[in-house]
Each structure stands twice: as structure tokens, then as C-alpha cells.
Design an enzyme around this catalytic site. Sequence first.
Site, PDB file in Angstrom:
ATOM      1  N   HIS A   1      -7.439  -5.594  -0.360  1.00  0.00           N
ATOM      2  CA  HIS A   1      -6.256  -4.912   0.160  1.00  0.00           C
ATOM      3  C   HIS A   1      -5.530  -5.626   1.311  1.00  0.00           C
ATOM      4  CE1 HIS A   1      -4.139  -1.224  -0.597  1.00  0.00           C
ATOM      5  NE2 HIS A   1      -4.050  -0.957   0.684  1.00  0.00           N
TER       6      HIS A   1
ATOM      7  N   SER B   1       0.823  -1.208   0.000  1.00  0.00           N
ATOM      8  CA  SER B   1       0.000   0.000   0.000  1.00  0.00           C
ATOM      9  C   SER B   1       0.865   1.270   0.000  1.00  0.00           C
ATOM     10  CB  SER B   1      -0.945  -0.065   1.205  1.00  0.00           C
ATOM     11  OG  SER B   1      -1.924   0.920   1.124  1.00  0.00           O
TER      12      SER B   1
ATOM     13  N   ASP C   1      -9.638  -5.444  -4.852  1.00  0.00           N
ATOM     14  CA  ASP C   1      -9.033  -4.368  -4.063  1.00  0.00           C
ATOM     15  C   ASP C   1      -9.591  -3.018  -4.500  1.00  0.00           C
ATOM     16  OD1 ASP C   1      -7.310  -2.600  -2.764  1.00  0.00           O
ATOM     17  OD2 ASP C   1      -5.587  -3.931  -2.999  1.00  0.00           O
TER      18      ASP C   1
END
Length: 420
Positions: free
Chosen positions: A395, A192, A362
Site C-alpha cells: 500500500h 487509497s 497490498d
Amino acid sequence: MAPHGLTKLLKLSFYSLVVVMMVMTHQTQGFRLGPLWRKKSKNVVIDPTPIGICASSVLVHGYKCQEIDVVTQDGFILNMQRIPEGRDGNGGGDGIKRQPVLIQHGVLVDGMTWLLNSPEQNLPLILADKGFDVWIANTRGTRFSRRHTSLKPNEHAFWNWSWDELVLFDLPAFVDHVQQETGQKMHYVGHSLGTLIALGSFSEGLLVDKLKSAVFLSPIAYLSHMNTVIGALAAKAFVGEMTELLGFAEFNPKMKLVTQFLDALCASPGVDCYDLVSAFTGKNCCLNSSTVDLFLQNEPQSTATKNMVHLAQTVRDGVLAKFNYGTADYNMMHYGEASPPVYNLSNIPHDLPVFLSYGGQDALSDIRDVQRLLDSFRAHDVDKLSVQYVREYAHADFIMGVNAKDIVFNQVVSFFKHHT
Ligand SMILES: *[C@@H]1O[C@H](CO)[C@@H](O)[C@H](O)[C@H]1NC(C)=O
Ligand SMILES: *[C@@H]1O[C@H](CO)[C@@H](O)[C@H](O)[C@H]1NC(C)=O
Ligand SMILES: *[C@@H]1O[C@H](CO)[C@@H](O)[C@H](O)[C@H]1NC(C)=O
């Protein structure tokens, strides 16, 4: 605080919810954010002497672990954990030097997120068992990195940074320290925001000479498609309302105002908090509910309001650029240009071995944005770029998925062994 200021703060808070929800998705059907959040909100004060990550999450599993502090050029004292070898010394060949791996978490969490599953499922411990010398980073503002050589976290100046400073100061401090201690180039793993700051850094030609390879899990760079209308609206509101507080506040997602705002939001007609959550995060397929509980005991962590504003700018503007001070004059003052300088990802050296893994579910790292990111790797050496698409992953699956070892982490290990 004046009612006016309060309103602004509430608006600011909204974007935090968005991002927090992104990191705390849940596989349970009918999951509602309200009660979950209340559970968390009892503990608003940050424990001044929490037990370190080595003690809570590594030593207990029979691995060696050292707590290390590094100091950035701008005075932040950052915490790292080093896991020098596998359980009971396993994983090394005779006389072979263990290769260092630096592991970088994302926004609103800290390095502990890598260690919440059972030990045989956690990336750092898997790497240690496979013979790597593992270093876990904790960026400024997170629980164990709330220290500075002259500033205190209750001072505004302590929070005067965005991810530009993570690129400029935090990442170099971690990388330089690992290189100094090991005398070797290292592998990098980011998740991320940990991918964004590395991409930004490499595009400026920084650090690449100190790396053997880089792994990007759930990569974020462009955020234009960050799913849903609400996400876009929230980002716009955040940028629009920011001026009063800009750069002068800690952004603590645990603060009461956020909780209250969320309760109010979930109670308003027409808002379904369950839908809100899946809309923002994507549905993680493979989280363990005990791990999610542990996650909620440890996260989310603070960041700077300015960092959140910078991320919101990235959503809004569709370009990857340095922090926008809002007017041509201010930008001129800071950059000598009317617009903030762009991070040009095409400038990432084409021979850097890169492994990129992204998920079909995601919502933060939307596949259209990943596609755009991949476009900037078009001229990359073909034998130096590996791309993995995991259709069912969202995610958080990339850090905490119960099957992440089989699906992703084993590929990471092979990739590192291929690019020594
Ligand atoms: C879920 O986590 C618990 C506690 O760490 C563990 O005992 C259990 O085996 C995990 N389940 C799976 C499917 O990994
Ligand atoms: C915040 O940092 C910028 C430069 O990055 C500087 O111009 C400004 O004066 C700083 N503000 C405070 C309150 O420290
Ligand atoms: C980025 O760099 C590439 C070559 O390195 C250049 O062709 C391209 O125009 C640049 N893009 C921007 C937006 O500056």
C-alpha cells in the site's frame, strides 16, 4: 467515562489500529508495532499552530508554494498547497499553459505524505518539474483542515460525516477551486481512500466534466478481501459496537486509549505484533527508513468515527453504498429508501481516461477486490483505460517507495501527457 463506554471505545479503537497499520508498514524485519507506537504517543496533543506544508516540505527544496484555503458547501475550511511550477521555474514550455493536477491522499493521513521522500522522489515535485501546476488536497479533519465556519473540532457535529461527505463536499470544493483559478480542466491522482471518493463521485456523474483524466494508485473500492480473518472480525466488531458513539466523535489514532489498547493486545498470549502488521498491510518492499521516521512524526491524522464505521460497513457488506444508518427506518429518513443507495461504478463515463496501478503485496487493496473493481470497467473505452500491476508493491510503496518514480510516477507523467 463509564467502564462500559470505555470497553466500547477500545473495541472501536481496534479497527483504527488495523487501518493505521495499513498506512505505516515498514520494510524492516522484526518490526514491532508496540515500541513504534509508544514513540509516537508522547505527542498526543495536536499542535495548534503547526508549520504549514509549504514551509516544511516544499519551499525548503527551492520550489514555489502557496497555502490556500477553500470552503466546502457544508462549511469546512480545507487547506491546499499549490506548487505552480518546477524548481527554479523549470518545466514549462514557452507560452504553454501548465496543466493542473489535483492530488488526493488517503484515510488517516494528509497531503504531506506525498512529500516525505527526497524531492526527486516525490510525486508532486516530479509533476511540477515536468511542467504541471500541482495542487495538493487535505481533507476535513486532518491537521490543517480542522476548521469550520461555525463548528469547532471539540463539537460532535464537527465529526458528523463519512466518506459520503468527502464525495459530496470536499472533492467538489477542491476541484471547483482549481478550475476557477486555472480556467482549465485538470488531471486527478488519488491514493487509497482518495481513489474511493473519486470513484464514488464519478459514478454519480459528478466532476467528470471538469477532469482530463484520473489516476488511481492502490485503488480501494470493494474491500471484501481485505486480507485476513482479523481484519474482517475487526470490521464486524466496529460496526456492531458503534451505535453509542456514532457520528459524535473525533477519531484520533494518537489518543492514549489506542496506545494502551495496542500495548495490551501485543502483550496477550498468541498475538505476534509483527505478524499482525504484515497481515494487515502487506509488506511494503521499498520504503526508506528515514522516510518512515518522518512519516511517524507527521501521521497518522484524525478522521471521523463515522467515516471509520462507513469503511467497516464496506468491508462487511461487500457492496459500495452510502452510509448505512443501521435500520430501515433511519435509512428511509435519510435516503427515502430502506437500504442505502449504491454507488454503481459501471456508471463512470466510459470515455474518461483512467490509469490504475495496484500492487501484488497490498493487503488493503487486495488483488481480488481490484479485479472486481476492474470488472466495472469492462465496458470502458479500451484506449482510455491503462492498468499497471506492480508485483512487489504494497500500500505505501505507491506514495513513498524509493523506486516509485521509475516504476509508477513516470508512467503517470506519460499518461497525463498522452491525455491532454
Ligand atoms: C533515504 O532518505 C534519506 C533522507 O531523505 C536520503 O538521504 C537517502 O538518499 C534515501 N535513500 C534512498 C535509497 O532513497
Ligand atoms: C448528523 O448529520 C445527519 C445528516 O447527515 C443529521 O440527520 C443529524 O441530525 C446530524 N447529527 C448531528 C449531531 O449533527
Ligand atoms: C449498474 O449500472 C449498470 C448500467 O449502467 C446496470 O446494468 C447494473 O444493473 C447496475 N447495477 C446495480 C447494482 O444497480
